[in-house]
Design an enzyme around this catalytic site. Structure first.
Site, PDB file in Angstrom:
ATOM      1  CD  GLU A  69      -3.049  -1.066   2.196  1.00 35.95           C
ATOM      2  OE1 GLU A  69      -2.931  -0.245   3.127  1.00 35.95           O
ATOM      3  OE2 GLU A  69      -3.994  -1.867   2.111  1.00 35.95           O
ATOM      4  NE  ARG A  93      -4.631   5.867   3.031  1.00 39.86           N
ATOM      5  CZ  ARG A  93      -5.187   5.067   3.907  1.00 39.86           C
ATOM      6  NH1 ARG A  93      -5.626   5.550   5.056  1.00 39.86           N
ATOM      7  NH2 ARG A  93      -5.310   3.785   3.640  1.00 39.86           N
ATOM      8  CG  HIS A 103      -8.919   6.851   1.641  1.00 39.94           C
ATOM      9  ND1 HIS A 103      -8.937   6.562   0.290  1.00 39.94           N
ATOM     10  CD2 HIS A 103      -8.285   5.816   2.234  1.00 39.94           C
ATOM     11  CE1 HIS A 103      -8.338   5.392   0.097  1.00 39.94           C
ATOM     12  NE2 HIS A 103      -7.933   4.919   1.262  1.00 39.94           N
TER      13      HIS A 103
END
Ligand SMILES: Cc1cc2nc3c(=O)[nH]c(=O)nc-3n(C[C@H](O)[C@H](O)[C@H](O)COP(=O)(O)OP(=O)(O)OC[C@H]3O[C@@H](n4cnc5c(N)ncnc54)[C@H](O)[C@@H]3O)c2cc1C
Length: 486
Positions: free
Chosen positions: A116, A273, A232
């Site tokens: 990720e 992010r 997000h």
């Protein structure tokens, strides 16, 4: 109010952090009351998709995981807490396996590790593809329900923390109908989740409005880092109830790309992010479009069955369609300020999971570090809580008026004034908001006169290096101050 119920440890919240804290405290021989106001399926934990970060691969190490976490945190993470997280998360994953959680395996039978954004290694364990939270919480919840030392009290809302001799001594609990109950306890562990649903556009369940932060603050505990709300990057942008549905970062780890209005890639999809969310926000401002597109057509969709199912509900097929996505409020990096064992500044009061601020996320949480944090610090807090002294003759506080829940105007104000980009003029409006926690968030955002990670001030666009490693602390009646946590 009737005679108080008594327990050794009162845990508020039955997501991953609360369930695991309850089980660990019970394992120590403590009697535990586990209080929850909503069903399991309405917890953020149940909704968690991607997985748990843990340095389990042969070429990986807790030190590398810590480096990635500190880098993502933008010089605002607390190194001691990060070290604890990264060193202990592999063992907590093994604990879950011992408790019966089955994580996805590769063809050779070893744990399948996902990649990720912001992670330099494949280190995300997951279950059922992107159904990790559901699998974990179902298993822990079944264990709590059948544990003879755990008394599950639901649906009940904790509406006040009772204090005695300057320490937390229990809770006032309110059923949906009927009279409040008093619960006395040697220690109270708050595991009430985050605040993202205070923002109009969110990936979170509606109940994630920071009730534990309000309870702790009202009882006199300090809150920290409230200015750091993580947005997000890839929440579905749709009309209707599926707006805000999260499409996990793991799909970008498997090759999904982001395309702008001209059909071009514009950002490293695996950057942390804050970078990806800001790049999308800039594209939306440039194009005037409500969404950019997530291209999952090259990804094996069978690996993400619950995402495919949710998309099918709104008529989208990820193997053919480009998905409209835009940032949404997602994760509360701040919270109730705690030490490395979950202790708040009020003796006897602990906080774990998303409602706590251990300092590990700094200004930008690294993906999949929050379930790891839930487990690592829930265990530490439960072990510490069970050593608190027994109370003698605790007087429970009278029931205060429950503050009215936040309304749509508060949610619109936070989205509008404390969104991806903020300035002093807008933030000042939050200081008059009727919801007390919104006022504290506004004050913390105003105090940090710089841009860093998730906190981007258009009137202070640069990072102030003198604020490296500094955390904002705010009490109910105190102006925010800065403190360095090591
Ligand atoms: C869509 C989505 C996907 C995510 N994916 C991931 C992921 O892949 N990996 C990862 O690490 N993190 C992920 N996260 C973040 C992570 O899921 C959360 O940070 C974490 O689960 C929070 O757990 P918690 O136990 O602290 O709180 P929650 O799971 O939110 O539980 C809070 C509990 O507190 C109860 N409660 C609240 N207030 C009160 C009150 N006053 N009285 C009584 N009960 C109360 C609620 O009913 C609930 O039981 C995701 C989050 C979302 C929303």
């Amino acid at each position: 109010m009737d005679e108080p119920l008594r327990t050794d440890v009162a845990v508020v919240g039955a997501g991953a952090a609360g369930l695991y804290a309850a089980l660990v405290a019970a394992e120590q021989g403590a009697s535990v009351a586990l209080v929850s106001r909503s069903p399991l399926a309405q917890t953020a934990s149940y909704w968690a998709q991607g997985g748990i970060a843990a340095a389990l691969a042969a070429g990986d190490s807790p030190a590398q995981h810590a480096d990635d976490t500190l880098t993502a945190g933008r010089e605002a993470a607390r190194a001691s807490a990060v070290r604890v997280l990264c060193e202990e998360s592999p063992e907590r994953v093994r604990d879950l396996q011992r408790l019966g959680v089955q994580f996805d395996a590769d063809r050779g039978g070893s744990l399948a590790l996902g990649l990720e954004g912001g992670h330099s290694q494949r280190r995300i364990v997951h279950a059922g593809g992107a159904a990790t939270g559901r699998r974990i919480t179902r298993a822990l919840s079944a264990l709590a329900a059948t544990n003879g030392r755990v008394r599950v009290l639901e649906p009940l809302a904790a509406t006040a923390i009772a204090s005695h001799d300057g320490r937390a001594a229990g809770l006032t609990l309110r059923p949906r109908d009927g009279d409040p109950l008093a619960l006395s306890a040697r220690a109270v562990i708050l595991a009430t989740g985050g605040t993202a649903a205070l923002w109009e556009r969110t990936t979170n369940p509606r109940g994630a409005v920071g009730s534990g932060l309000s309870l702790a603050s009202d009882a006199g505990a300090m809150l920290a880092d409230l200015e750091f709300m993580q947005f997000h990057p890839t929440a579905l942008r749709l009309d209707g109830p599926r707006d805000g549905f999260l499409v996990t970062e793991a799909v970008r780890g498997e090759g999904a790309t982001l395309l702008n209005a001209d059909g071009e890639r514009f950002v490293d999809e695996l950057a942390p992010r804050d970078e990806v969310a800001l790049a999308i926000e800039a594209e939306l401002r440039r194009s005037g479009e409500p969404a950019v597109r997530l291209d999952m057509r090259g990804v094996d969709v069978e690996r993400f069955p619950n995402i495919a199912a949710a998309l099918a509900e709104v008529g989208l097929d990820p193997s053919h369609d480009l998905l409209p996505v835009a940032p949404a409020a997602h994760y509360t990096m701040g919270g109730i300020a705690t030490d490395l064992d979950g202790r708040s500044s009020l003796p006897g009061l602990y906080a774990v999971g998303e409602c706590a601020c251990t300092g590990i996320h700094g200004a930008n949480r690294l993906a999949s570090n929050s379930l790891a944090e839930c487990l690592v610090f829930a265990r530490r807090a439960a072990l510490a809580a069970t050593t608190e002294p027994a109370l003698s003759g605790a007087q429970l506080a009278a029931e205060p008026d429950t503050p009215a829940p936040p309304d749509e105007a508060t949610r619109a104000a936070l989205w509008g004034q404390a969104g991806l980009r903020r300035d002093a003029a807008g933030l000042s409006e939050l200081l008059d908001d009727p919801y007390p926690l919104a006022r504290l968030i506004g004050a913390a955002c105003l105090a940090r006169e710089e841009s860093r990670g998730a906190h981007q001030r258009t009137d202070h666009p640069d990072t102030d290096r003198s604020l490296d490693l500094m955390h904002t602390l705010v009490g109910k009646d105190a102006a925010p101050s800065f403190e360095r946590w090591q």
